[in-house]
Design an enzyme around this catalytic site. Sequence first.
Site, PDB file in Angstrom:
ATOM      1  N   ASP A   1      48.899  18.430  48.113  1.00  0.00           N
ATOM      2  CA  ASP A   1      48.970  19.899  48.026  1.00  0.00           C
ATOM      3  C   ASP A   1      47.636  20.526  47.653  1.00  0.00           C
ATOM      4  O   ASP A   1      47.542  21.737  47.479  1.00  0.00           O
ATOM      5  CB  ASP A   1      50.050  20.327  47.032  1.00  0.00           C
ATOM      6  CG  ASP A   1      49.732  19.904  45.603  1.00  0.00           C
ATOM      7  OD1 ASP A   1      48.775  19.112  45.415  1.00  0.00           O
ATOM      8  OD2 ASP A   1      50.426  20.351  44.671  1.00  0.00           O
ATOM      9  N   GLY A   2      46.581  19.705  47.517  1.00  0.00           N
ATOM     10  CA  GLY A   2      45.251  20.234  47.231  1.00  0.00           C
ATOM     11  C   GLY A   2      44.809  20.129  45.790  1.00  0.00           C
ATOM     12  O   GLY A   2      43.655  20.429  45.478  1.00  0.00           O
TER      13      GLY A   2
ATOM     14  N   HIS B   1      22.377  35.165  36.148  1.00  0.00           N
ATOM     15  CA  HIS B   1      22.209  36.467  36.807  1.00  0.00           C
ATOM     16  C   HIS B   1      21.782  37.526  35.796  1.00  0.00           C
ATOM     17  O   HIS B   1      21.004  38.431  36.127  1.00  0.00           O
ATOM     18  CB  HIS B   1      23.512  36.860  37.487  1.00  0.00           C
ATOM     19  CG  HIS B   1      23.420  38.137  38.269  1.00  0.00           C
ATOM     20  ND1 HIS B   1      22.542  38.301  39.326  1.00  0.00           N
ATOM     21  CD2 HIS B   1      24.078  39.315  38.146  1.00  0.00           C
ATOM     22  CE1 HIS B   1      22.668  39.521  39.817  1.00  0.00           C
ATOM     23  NE2 HIS B   1      23.586  40.153  39.131  1.00  0.00           N
TER      24      HIS B   1
ATOM     25  N   LYS C   1      16.504  51.174  44.941  1.00  0.00           N
ATOM     26  CA  LYS C   1      17.589  51.107  45.927  1.00  0.00           C
ATOM     27  C   LYS C   1      18.886  51.591  45.294  1.00  0.00           C
ATOM     28  O   LYS C   1      18.998  51.732  44.073  1.00  0.00           O
ATOM     29  CB  LYS C   1      17.781  49.671  46.438  1.00  0.00           C
ATOM     30  CG  LYS C   1      18.400  48.753  45.385  1.00  0.00           C
ATOM     31  CD  LYS C   1      18.730  47.388  45.901  1.00  0.00           C
ATOM     32  CE  LYS C   1      19.499  46.609  44.834  1.00  0.00           C
ATOM     33  NZ  LYS C   1      19.782  45.232  45.204  1.00  0.00           N
TER      34      LYS C   1
ATOM     35  N   ASP D   1      13.932  37.289  43.522  1.00  0.00           N
ATOM     36  CA  ASP D   1      15.275  37.605  43.051  1.00  0.00           C
ATOM     37  C   ASP D   1      15.884  36.336  42.473  1.00  0.00           C
ATOM     38  O   ASP D   1      15.331  35.238  42.634  1.00  0.00           O
ATOM     39  CB  ASP D   1      16.130  38.132  44.204  1.00  0.00           C
ATOM     40  CG  ASP D   1      17.178  39.150  43.738  1.00  0.00           C
ATOM     41  OD1 ASP D   1      17.465  39.175  42.524  1.00  0.00           O
ATOM     42  OD2 ASP D   1      17.701  39.893  44.577  1.00  0.00           O
TER      43      ASP D   1
END
Length: 319
Positions: A43-44, A136, A200, A226
Amino acid sequence: MPYQYADTKLKIFSLNSNYPLAQEIAEQMGVELGKSSVKHFSDGEVQISIEESIRGCDVFIVQSTSAPVNEHLMELLIMVDAVKRASARTINVVMPYYGYARQDRKAKAREPITAKLVANLLETAGADRVIVLDLHAPQIQGFFDILIDHLVAVPILSDYFKTKNFNPEDVVIVSPDHGGVTRARKMAERLKAPIAIIDKRRPKPNVAEVMNIVGNIEGKTCILIDDIIDTAGTITIGANALIEAGAKEVYACCSHPVLSGPAIERIENSAIKELVVTNTIQLPEEKMSPKVKQLSVANLMAEAISRVYENKSVSTLFD
C-alpha cells in the site's frame, strides 16, 4: 581530509534522496555507509531495516527532503525512530536541503508554518541534532529545541567564481529580491564586488514580476545568487531584466537546485550564461543541462560531521 574513522563508533547512513552525496561524504570520512534498506509495503508504507548493530554509536543520517518531498520526509522520520530503538548513542540528521522551509511564517490568515512542523516532527521522532545547509530563512533555527548547525554554501560558490578570473571592477552580485540581500552581500565581500537588488513583486507562488533594479549594472558581469531555484521563474525573469537594463552577461547560482516543472527549459531559453548549483539535491539526467554546473558540498558536510563527532567547534564552518 580524508579522515579515518573506520574503527570507531561513527556510523553514516543514507536513505534514498541523495545516495551519491552520502557516499561521497562517507569516502571523505574514511568509512563505509551503514547497511540499511528502504522497502515498501504493497500500500506504499515505508519499511526501514537497519542491517548492522549500532548500539552505543553516534549515527549520522544523510537525507535531503527533496522531491518526492513527502516520501523522503517519511523515510527520514521512520529511520530516526528505527535508530532510536536500536539504542544509538546520538542521532544526528544531516539535511543538505531542508524541505517545507518556504512556509516559515503566517503571511496571511489560516496559513500553516510547515518549517516549524518539520522541526517538531524531527524532535518527536528522536533526533538529537540537525545539520543543515542554507535554510530558506536563518530564523528557522529558532524553531528547533535540539542542537542545530547551519552551514552555508556561499564560500563554495564564491570560490568557483574566483576561478573565472573576472575583473573585480566589472562584477556585480545581484540579489533577486530584498530577502536575499544578506546572502548577496556575503558573496560580494568574498569577491570584493558591489551589490544590486532586483525589486520584484510576487502576485502568487512561483510567479514573479520585476519592478525595478537598484544599483549600477550597466556593462557589468552580473552574478545572481539565491538559496532555492524551483521553477526558475524568478531567476530567469531577473536575468533577462538585467540584460535589458544593460548588463554585459549574467551568471546565476544557488544552493538548492529544486528545478521543478519548466525550470530547465526556462534556464536554457534565458539570458543566463551559466547556472552554478550545489549537489544538496541529486539532479536526474534530464535536468543536467549544459548550462548547469554542479559543485559538491561533501567536503563541507564531512568536516561538519567530523567536528561534531570529535566535539570540536563547528562555528568556523559557518563563514
